[in-house]
Design a protein around this motif. Structure first.
Motif, PDB file in Angstrom:
ATOM      1  N   SER A  20       0.818  -1.216   0.000  1.00 23.85           N
ATOM      2  CA  SER A  20       0.000   0.000   0.000  1.00 23.85           C
ATOM      3  C   SER A  20       0.856   1.272   0.000  1.00 23.85           C
ATOM      4  O   SER A  20       0.496   2.261  -0.639  1.00 23.85           O
ATOM      5  CB  SER A  20      -0.952   0.009   1.193  1.00 23.85           C
ATOM      6  OG  SER A  20      -0.241  -0.272   2.372  1.00 23.85           O
ATOM      7  N   LYS A  40      -3.299  -1.628   6.783  1.00 32.73           N
ATOM      8  CA  LYS A  40      -2.396  -2.718   6.401  1.00 32.73           C
ATOM      9  C   LYS A  40      -2.769  -4.017   7.096  1.00 32.73           C
ATOM     10  O   LYS A  40      -3.314  -4.016   8.199  1.00 32.73           O
ATOM     11  CB  LYS A  40      -0.944  -2.335   6.747  1.00 32.73           C
ATOM     12  CG  LYS A  40      -0.461  -1.128   5.953  1.00 32.73           C
ATOM     13  CD  LYS A  40       0.960  -0.757   6.282  1.00 32.73           C
ATOM     14  CE  LYS A  40       1.923  -1.802   5.765  1.00 32.73           C
ATOM     15  NZ  LYS A  40       3.320  -1.333   5.862  1.00 32.73           N
ATOM     16  N   ASP A  51      -4.040  -5.214   1.995  1.00 30.61           N
ATOM     17  CA  ASP A  51      -4.034  -3.807   2.385  1.00 30.61           C
ATOM     18  C   ASP A  51      -5.230  -3.113   1.733  1.00 30.61           C
ATOM     19  O   ASP A  51      -5.745  -3.578   0.702  1.00 30.61           O
ATOM     20  CB  ASP A  51      -2.747  -3.106   1.921  1.00 30.61           C
ATOM     21  CG  ASP A  51      -1.507  -3.534   2.710  1.00 30.61           C
ATOM     22  OD1 ASP A  51      -1.635  -4.408   3.609  1.00 30.61           O
ATOM     23  OD2 ASP A  51      -0.415  -3.008   2.414  1.00 30.61           O
TER      24      ASP A  51
END
Lengths: 142, 319
Positions: A20, A40, A51
């Motif tokens: 991410s 996350k 994520d």
């Protein structure tokens, strides 16, 4: 952990766990003034862990960048707190100014102002080639 | 606008028409002496190559056109730091067609994005050299009478040898063509070229010994190990004499096999082979001039007609 749901914006779901922050940088989300949540290691039945990125505004997203980094990502467009559109990604046919060619013999290493162009040459193995010099680039190199 | 950057820019039908026109030009050159009257070819050689540059200039002069240009980057504005695309924008205002050689791969493609006249790739580093390929195809067709049903041996530097990559790419489009790659491990055909061949089901074998495969070949295409493609002098010295074609080795070959070489050669073909009727590399040079005449004519006429297809206006121009 409690993250507010958004009324109008975008949710990037099914991001491979750990990627991410990379997406955050590639999409230039640090320049936004709206709220952006990076979540996350969310438990996922299909992925084990994933994520999620929530963006509290309906910004324009470069789907080619997203598709190149991770074609498994789902893009959910949110209006009035509901999902109004779900976009599934695939590897784009061309990449323009997303990655640079690493071949020192390529003209892009010497000439400024040229677009960095890559063309998908093998979808099965996710291989892109530099449009100028044909040097291959694999998506895992991103 | 049509350019020639990669041999695959041309359809097989266009290649056939170009070779047909080159054949006609070769048979009756006088009939084409005015074909390019009033047009100018620029030869922009950012990397020296006397042979290819002279071949282009000879082709344009034979068609009644004029030429201008430079023979090395030292004598161009590149030394002042001018970008390639600025040079191209300027030169395309002075000329009708540009032939360019550049040490960087993809430079002619970058040039084609900004040019207002057709660009011909006269070699971009170790990448492509499509007019050499047209030359090779014309030679093979003239000598063997066909481009299909052929076993083509390519020998020497198959890693950096751009003529080999372009030849494979062009010949692969004709039916029933097989390739035999003869090279040391270090100079094998790049994997991406082989992968492309596997994808298209083009049969090929790889070997390190020329002698073993000689009897099976219709064409033996020899190449030079090029000093300028190596970063390391020691590697060049170690590999440069790997394959030398001698009269003895040629004895195992068929009587109708042809030996080709893009030239210049260093010592990879013994000069004693030159008089063998199978050695056609000097005929290749002559083919190069006529195939470039055909290409210049076709590209300039297509550009002037605003056509996306070469030879679409063939009847009107009556060539």
């Amino acid at each position: 952990m409690n993250i507010d749901s958004i009324q109008r914006g975008i949710v990037l779901d099914h991001i491979k766990a750990g990627r991410s922050m990379e997406l955050y940088r590639y999409l230039g989300l640090d320049a936004l003034e709206c709220s952006v949540a990076i979540i996350k290691n969310v438990k996922s039945e299909a992925m084990g862990r994933k994520d999620i990125i929530k963006i509290d505004d309906n910004i324009s997203i470069d789907l080619d960048v997203l598709g190149y980094i991770d074609p498994g990502i789902t893009v959910n467009i949110i209006e009035n707190g509901r999902i109004t559109e779900k976009k599934h990604l695939s590897l784009p046919e061309t990449l323009t100014n997303i990655v640079r060619c690493k071949n020192p013999r390529c003209i892009t290493s010497a000439e400024t102002g040229l677009d960095q162009l890559f063309v998908l040459s093998d979808r099965e193995n996710a291989v892109y080639r530099c449009r100028y010099c044909d040097t291959p680039l694999k998506t895992k190199d991103a | 606008m049509r350019h020639l950057i990669n041999i695959t820019d041309l359809t097989c039908a266009e290649i056939d028409s170009l070779l047909d026109l080159a054949d006609r030009m070769m048979k009756a050159p006088a009939a084409y002496r005015e074909t390019m009257r009033g047009r100018i070819l620029a030869t922009l050689f950012f990397e020296p190559s006397t042979r290819t540059r002279l071949s282009f200039e000879s082709a344009m002069l034979s068609l009644g056109g004029g030429t201008l240009g430079f023979a090395s980057a030292d004598s161009s504005s590149a030394t002042k730091g001018e970008s390639l695309t600025d040079t191209i924008r300027t030169v395309s205002a002075y000329t009708d067609v540009i032939a360019m050689r550049h040490p960087k791969e993809g430079a002619p493609l970058a040039a084609s994005f900004k040019s207002t006249v057709p660009i011909i790739n006269a070699g971009d580093g170790g990448h492509n050299h499509p007019t050499q390929t047209l030359t090779d195809l014309l030679t093979i067709r003239q000598e063997k009478g066909r481009l299909h049903g052929m076993t083509v041996g390519v020998c020497g530097d198959l890693k950096f040898g751009r003529t080999v990559h372009s030849l494979i790419s062009a010949m692969s489009r004709y039916p029933d063509v097989k390739f035999v790659m003869i090279s040391p491990q270090e100079l094998r055909v790049p994997e991406y070229v082989l992968a492309e061949m596997r994808k298209k089901n083009i049969p090929y074998t790889e070997t390190e010994r020329m002698e073993d495969v000689m009897p099976s070949l219709d064409v033996l295409y020899m190449t030079r190990v090029q000093r300028e493609r190596f970063f390391n002098e020691a590697d060049y010295v170690r590999l440069k004499d790997t394959y030398i074609l001698t009269e003895d080795k040629l004895q195992a070959a068929r009587q109708d096999m042809i030996v080709m070489h893009p030239l210049p050669r260093v010592n990879e073909i013994s000069t004693r082979v030159d008089d063998d009727p199978r050695a056609v590399y000097f005929k290749q040079v002559r083919c190069g001039r006529f195939v470039r005449m055909a290409l210049i004519t076709a590209l300039v006429h297509a550009a002037e007609a605003g056509a996306d297809t070469l030879f679409a206006q063939e009847e009107r121009n009556e060539y």
